[in-house]
Scaffold this motif. Structure first.
Motif, PDB file in Angstrom:
ATOM      1  N   GLN A 141       0.802  -6.431  -6.487  1.00 14.65           N
ATOM      2  CA  GLN A 141      -0.177  -6.285  -5.416  1.00 14.65           C
ATOM      3  C   GLN A 141      -0.070  -4.873  -4.842  1.00 14.65           C
ATOM      4  O   GLN A 141      -1.070  -4.224  -4.531  1.00 14.65           O
ATOM      5  N   LYS A 142       1.175  -4.421  -4.732  1.00 20.66           N
ATOM      6  CA  LYS A 142       1.443  -3.119  -4.127  1.00 20.66           C
ATOM      7  C   LYS A 142       2.679  -2.503  -4.783  1.00 20.66           C
ATOM      8  O   LYS A 142       3.617  -3.228  -5.120  1.00 20.66           O
TER       9      LYS A 142
ATOM     10  N   GLU B 196      -9.531  -5.994   0.725  1.00 17.55           N
ATOM     11  CA  GLU B 196      -9.083  -7.317   0.242  1.00 17.55           C
ATOM     12  C   GLU B 196      -8.056  -7.159  -0.876  1.00 17.55           C
ATOM     13  O   GLU B 196      -7.897  -6.078  -1.424  1.00 17.55           O
ATOM     14  N   ASP B 197      -7.373  -8.254  -1.188  1.00 21.48           N
ATOM     15  CA  ASP B 197      -6.350  -8.206  -2.230  1.00 21.48           C
ATOM     16  C   ASP B 197      -7.018  -8.103  -3.599  1.00 21.48           C
ATOM     17  O   ASP B 197      -7.391  -9.098  -4.202  1.00 21.48           O
TER      18      ASP B 197
ATOM     19  N   THR C  19      -4.242  -3.154  -7.735  1.00 21.25           N
ATOM     20  CA  THR C  19      -2.889  -2.810  -7.287  1.00 21.25           C
ATOM     21  C   THR C  19      -2.951  -1.532  -6.466  1.00 21.25           C
ATOM     22  O   THR C  19      -3.530  -0.535  -6.897  1.00 21.25           O
TER      23      THR C  19
END
Ligand code: UDP
Length: 237
Positions: A181-182, A229-230, A233
């Motif tokens: 995600q990050k 938003e998610d 990456t």
């Protein structure tokens, strides 16, 4: 709800314009990308784009086949200009006002890169497409994206790929691959995750310019990224 980024630098690789073909520009694919761009323009986001050229010509590969590297790289930069013109044309058809600026001078075809003018276009809500990379051999359009992103004071570089983010391994061959995600720049560089080339990553890290890697083929993904938003990456300092 409004966009979390005021100004973005979108990096479109040649591969993104090629669709499922092995070479060249797929007009339908380019038209679909324009729809995605128009959607975020409506949110008030200012958009600068750096286009690649790998769908037409890749300097490094040709140098490997025995061609003079510098000549091959200039051919690669000219290839990015063809893509920029195709994108400009598609935007015109799609009702999106855009301007192309080239790092190499070909004045009869496109205007040269002038930073102040590009900034003014962005303020006027015109999409600016940067052609010919950095204008120098031995660089890539990823590095051009980092450079122009910094020069335009973009809030983020959005790297459009075929995959919807950075994964622990290749999701096309490994079903257990997980999306990050990050990540930090150091993690991305350290894990050798092939997000962007090392020069581009280092430039972004040093200037604290975040990158989001997302899929341009996933409908609405670009909009979700700029809405915070998610999606994809996020790579941060
Ligand atoms: N290129 C270059 N200098 C630059 C940008 C690009 O010499 O600043 C050349 C290089 O030969 C490269 C080709 O243009 O292989 C196409 O760019 P790139 O490979 O970055 O395109 P993409 O992979 O994004 O389609």
């Amino acid at each position: 709800m409004s966009a979390i980024y005021k100004r973005i630098l979108l990096k479109l690789s040649g591969e993104a314009l090629m669709g499922d073909a092995n070479y060249g520009i797929d007009r339908m694919v380019v038209d679909r990308i324009v729809v995605e761009i128009a959607a975020i323009l409506e949110l008030g986001v200012e958009i600068a784009i750096v286009v690649g050229g790998g769908n037409i010509f890749r300097g490094m590969k040709s140098a490997g086949d025995g061609m003079d590297r510098v000549t091959a790289d200039y051919m690669g930069m000219l290839a990015t200009t063809m893509n920029a013109l195709a994108l400009h044309d598609a935007m015109k058809r799609g009702g999106v006002v855009s301007r192309v600026q080239s790092a190499l001078r070909i004045d009869q075809v496109v205007e040269p890169y002038i930073r102040g003018k590009a900034l003014r276009y962005l303020e006027e809500r015109k999409v600016v497409v940067f052609a010919a990379g950095t204008g120098n051999p031995f660089f890539t359009t990823d590095t051009a994206a980092a450079l122009r992103g910094m020069e335009m004071s973009a809030n983020i570089v959005l790297k459009a790929t075929k995959v919807d983010g950075i994964y622990t391994s290749d999701p096309l061959t490994n079903p257990d691959a997980k999306r990050f995600q990050k990540l930090t720049f150091d993690e991305a560089i350290g894990k050798n995750l092939q997000v962007m080339d090392a020069t581009a990553l280092t430039l972004c890290r040093d200037q604290k310019l975040p990158i989001n890697v997302f899929s341009i083929f996933k409908t609405g993904a670009l909009r979700r990224v700029v809405m915070g938003e998610d999606e994809g990456t996020l790579v941060v300092a």
